[in-house]
Design a protein around this motif. Structure first.
Motif, mmCIF file in Angstrom:
data_model
loop_
_atom_site.group_PDB
_atom_site.id
_atom_site.type_symbol
_atom_site.label_atom_id
_atom_site.label_comp_id
_atom_site.label_asym_id
_atom_site.label_seq_id
_atom_site.Cartn_x
_atom_site.Cartn_y
_atom_site.Cartn_z
ATOM 1 N N ALA A 37 0.867 -1.181 0.000
ATOM 2 C CA ALA A 37 0.000 0.000 0.000
ATOM 3 C C ALA A 37 0.900 1.226 0.000
ATOM 4 O O ALA A 37 2.069 1.158 0.412
ATOM 5 C CB ALA A 37 -0.925 0.020 1.208
ATOM 6 N N GLN A 39 0.486 4.633 1.716
ATOM 7 C CA GLN A 39 -0.410 5.338 2.622
ATOM 8 C C GLN A 39 0.366 5.955 3.779
ATOM 9 O O GLN A 39 1.549 5.672 3.972
ATOM 10 C CB GLN A 39 -1.436 4.355 3.221
ATOM 11 C CG GLN A 39 -2.319 3.630 2.218
ATOM 12 C CD GLN A 39 -3.364 4.525 1.578
ATOM 13 O OE1 GLN A 39 -3.511 5.689 1.948
ATOM 14 N NE2 GLN A 39 -4.094 4.007 0.603
ATOM 15 N N ARG A 40 -0.342 6.774 4.550
ATOM 16 C CA ARG A 40 0.133 7.164 5.870
ATOM 17 C C ARG A 40 -0.020 5.973 6.791
ATOM 18 O O ARG A 40 -1.054 5.322 6.794
ATOM 19 C CB ARG A 40 -0.700 8.321 6.418
ATOM 20 C CG ARG A 40 -0.075 9.680 6.271
ATOM 21 C CD ARG A 40 -0.962 10.747 6.841
ATOM 22 N NE ARG A 40 -0.575 11.097 8.194
ATOM 23 C CZ ARG A 40 -1.266 11.928 8.963
ATOM 24 N NH1 ARG A 40 -2.393 12.437 8.541
ATOM 25 N NH2 ARG A 40 -0.843 12.238 10.146
ATOM 26 N N THR A 41 0.995 5.687 7.594
ATOM 27 C CA THR A 41 0.961 4.481 8.412
ATOM 28 C C THR A 41 1.194 4.813 9.876
ATOM 29 O O THR A 41 1.695 5.899 10.217
ATOM 30 C CB THR A 41 2.023 3.484 7.925
ATOM 31 O OG1 THR A 41 3.289 4.137 7.829
ATOM 32 C CG2 THR A 41 1.660 2.926 6.572
ATOM 33 N N TYR A 61 -3.262 2.018 9.251
ATOM 34 C CA TYR A 61 -3.081 3.158 8.356
ATOM 35 C C TYR A 61 -3.683 4.382 9.015
ATOM 36 O O TYR A 61 -4.893 4.472 9.212
ATOM 37 C CB TYR A 61 -3.736 2.894 6.997
ATOM 38 C CG TYR A 61 -3.083 1.760 6.250
ATOM 39 C CD1 TYR A 61 -1.741 1.832 5.904
ATOM 40 C CD2 TYR A 61 -3.788 0.621 5.917
ATOM 41 C CE1 TYR A 61 -1.127 0.786 5.227
ATOM 42 C CE2 TYR A 61 -3.187 -0.427 5.243
ATOM 43 C CZ TYR A 61 -1.853 -0.334 4.897
ATOM 44 O OH TYR A 61 -1.240 -1.365 4.242
ATOM 45 N N GLN A 64 -6.338 8.361 7.497
ATOM 46 C CA GLN A 64 -6.917 8.620 6.183
ATOM 47 C C GLN A 64 -7.722 7.474 5.595
ATOM 48 O O GLN A 64 -8.663 7.693 4.847
ATOM 49 C CB GLN A 64 -5.801 9.008 5.202
ATOM 50 C CG GLN A 64 -5.105 10.296 5.594
ATOM 51 C CD GLN A 64 -3.970 10.649 4.650
ATOM 52 O OE1 GLN A 64 -3.454 9.792 3.945
ATOM 53 N NE2 GLN A 64 -3.572 11.905 4.636
ATOM 54 N N VAL A 65 -7.346 6.232 5.909
ATOM 55 C CA VAL A 65 -7.996 5.087 5.266
ATOM 56 C C VAL A 65 -8.254 4.000 6.298
ATOM 57 O O VAL A 65 -7.846 4.094 7.460
ATOM 58 C CB VAL A 65 -7.126 4.521 4.118
ATOM 59 C CG1 VAL A 65 -6.971 5.526 3.007
ATOM 60 C CG2 VAL A 65 -5.764 4.096 4.638
ATOM 61 N N ARG A 88 -12.316 2.590 8.951
ATOM 62 C CA ARG A 88 -12.115 3.921 9.531
ATOM 63 C C ARG A 88 -13.450 4.508 9.991
ATOM 64 O O ARG A 88 -13.542 5.137 11.038
ATOM 65 C CB ARG A 88 -11.452 4.847 8.512
ATOM 66 C CG ARG A 88 -11.189 6.240 9.094
ATOM 67 C CD ARG A 88 -10.646 7.196 8.054
ATOM 68 N NE ARG A 88 -10.442 8.519 8.636
ATOM 69 C CZ ARG A 88 -10.814 9.657 8.074
ATOM 70 N NH1 ARG A 88 -11.426 9.647 6.905
ATOM 71 N NH2 ARG A 88 -10.578 10.805 8.659
ATOM 72 N N GLN A 411 6.847 -0.216 7.213
ATOM 73 C CA GLN A 411 5.942 0.839 6.785
ATOM 74 C C GLN A 411 6.713 2.145 6.650
ATOM 75 O O GLN A 411 7.555 2.458 7.499
ATOM 76 C CB GLN A 411 4.808 1.011 7.798
ATOM 77 C CG GLN A 411 3.898 -0.202 7.917
ATOM 78 C CD GLN A 411 2.875 -0.040 9.026
ATOM 79 O OE1 GLN A 411 3.220 0.263 10.162
ATOM 80 N NE2 GLN A 411 1.612 -0.244 8.706
ATOM 81 N N GLY A 413 5.212 5.419 5.962
ATOM 82 C CA GLY A 413 4.271 6.525 5.832
ATOM 83 C C GLY A 413 4.186 7.380 7.077
ATOM 84 O O GLY A 413 3.091 7.793 7.472
ATOM 85 N N ASP A 418 2.820 9.917 2.567
ATOM 86 C CA ASP A 418 2.412 8.591 2.135
ATOM 87 C C ASP A 418 3.652 7.824 1.708
ATOM 88 O O ASP A 418 4.489 8.336 0.951
ATOM 89 C CB ASP A 418 1.455 8.684 0.947
ATOM 90 C CG ASP A 418 0.078 9.186 1.347
ATOM 91 O OD1 ASP A 418 -0.166 9.306 2.559
ATOM 92 O OD2 ASP A 418 -0.726 9.468 0.446
#
Length: 429
Positions: A37, A39-41, A61, A64-65, A88, A411, A413, A418
């Motif tokens: 992915a 993404q922000r993590t 995450y 955001q998601v 979320r 990760q 993020g 991201d």
């Protein structure tokens, strides 16, 4: 080499890529696993949630998601399952600021449950039941129900961070430590009056009431702001039969080591002469010296170190990696994981490296064990990890097959960048 992400939004000039080539023994094996992915993590946890002998993984995450619980299919692929647990936006319409999830069989029905912390987002909202922390009971394999409010685990004023289960009173039922970020210095009319109540904003402990609920335990007070903001590690550091707790604070602060006083209270002893812990950003409590006693493996501003475990505490720190400040002067040791990546029987250490300016993603390293320099003093060889965009966030040990070599799930993020997930594995001939 290290790949840099776009910096126009940050207003920072792009740095030249690192000249350090990745080790030919390391590969990013994320392709085809369905774990990738961008993404922000926030966090990830390896867990066999369905008792099939395969390590699954929960992926956090940030904001955001949806988070994801990914089931290990045993063939190198994973499937997203139990989507109500990781959404979320929950069934009540609450938009969650979910952070860490810790797993434990809190009701002793043979299935692991998940407790997830939640922040208060930037508007510092009061976490009503639809936005509060979650306790997901696994009633049948793969079926989860949130009972946090009913079980006494709501925390409406806490900025939830890292959490951990451990049995603090030796009654056979694991209790819960909830790490909270220090309160924002803002007008907070709903929470400020609650400073002397169980709904205060600091970190706290809840005792398990025999699998029917939890009770806030003020006797295990953790009155330091931000206990557990970077890590929460149960350990019996002094080998007295009572579980203690190490909670990483801010990146420039020493961790808080809470000694368990016979199941009655905590005493913070991290600064005591017999312990003398120094600043660290992350840690693991695992035996890397081969003597059967867990050691404290940690990251800090300079790089990676370990404190050998002894019969009564920790020995002096041994540094095993120093950041390459000539390549990136803003490099900062950010995370560690331990696992046998090459299957030779000796633990290896992953060193996650962060850039404090968010202007690059410095190369990470795997320190591969190569025997012992002397009794219980491991030797390591540095291997550079394939680079990634984003910014270093967390690293977790993951076994794709039971008894097989470890991989390191990374990760990238952190903060507002991201970044891609990586699965760093050993390249076997």
């Amino acid at each position: 080499m290290v790949v840099l992400f776009g910096l126009s939004a940050l207003g920072v000039a792009a740095l030249a890529p690192s000249t350090h080539a990745a080790s030919p023994q390391l590969v990013n094996a994320i392709t085809g696993t369905r774990l990738y992915a961008l993404q922000r993590t926030w966090a990830a946890t390896a867990v066999d949630y369905n008792n099939d002998g395969l390590e699954d993984i929960w992926l956090g995450y940030h904001q955001q998601v949806d988070s994801k619980l990914m089931r290990n299919n045993g063939d190198g692929t994973f499937t997203w399952v139990a989507k109500n647990l990781t959404a979320r936006v929950n069934a009540e319409g609450g938009i969650l600021d979910r952070h860490d999830c810790a797993w434990n069989d809190v009701d002793h029905n043979g299935l692991l449950d998940a407790y997830c912390s939640g922040g208060r987002n930037l508007d510092n909202y009061y976490k009503t039941a639809e936005k509060d922390n979650e306790l997901w009971l696994q009633l049948t394999p793969g079926t989860f129900t949130d009972v946090a409010t009913e079980w006494g685990l709501g925390d409406p004023c806490g900025r939830g961070r890292f959490v951990a289960f451990t049995d603090l009173d030796n009654d056979g039922w694991d209790d819960l430590f909830l790490g909270n970020e220090m309160p924002r210095v803002v007008d907070d009319p709903l929470c400020d009056p609650l400073a002397d109540t169980p709904q205060h904003e600091y970190s706290k402990v809840f005792l398990n009431d025999g699998g029917t609920g939890f009770t806030y335990a003020p006797q295990f007070a953790t009155p330091h702001p931000s206990a557990g903001v970077n890590c929460a590690i149960p350990m019996d550091f002094n080998k007295d039969g009572w579980m203690d707790l190490l909670a990483c604070n801010y990146k420039n602060a020493r961790p808080l080591l809470y000694r368990n006083n016979g199941g009655q209270s905590f005493t913070e002893v991290g600064s005591w002469a017999a312990v003398k812990l120094t600043a660290m950003t992350d840690g693991r409590y695992e035996d890397i010296t081969g003597d059967g006693i867990p050691d404290l493996v940690a990251s800090d501003a300079t790089g990676i170190l370990y404190r050998p475990g002894t019969a009564t505490g920790f020995d002096a720190a041994v540094r095993i990696y120093t950041n390459d400040f000539a390549v990136n002067p803003n490099a900062y040791g950010w995370g560690v994981a331990v696992g046998d990546i090459n299957g030779d029987g000796q633990p290896d250490v992953y060193g996650l490296v962060h850039d404090l300016t968010l202007a690059a993603n410095p190369y990470d390293v795997v320190l591969v064990g190569t025997g012992y320099r002397s009794a219980n003093r491991p030797a390591f060889t540095k291997h550079v990890v394939p680079g990634a965009s984003g910014n270093a966030s967390t690293v977790t040990t993951l076994h794709l097959q039971p008894g097989g070599p470890a991989s390191f799930f990374v990760q990238n993020g952190r903060e507002d960048a991201d970044g891609p997930n990586q699965l760093i594995a050993w390249k076997f001939a």
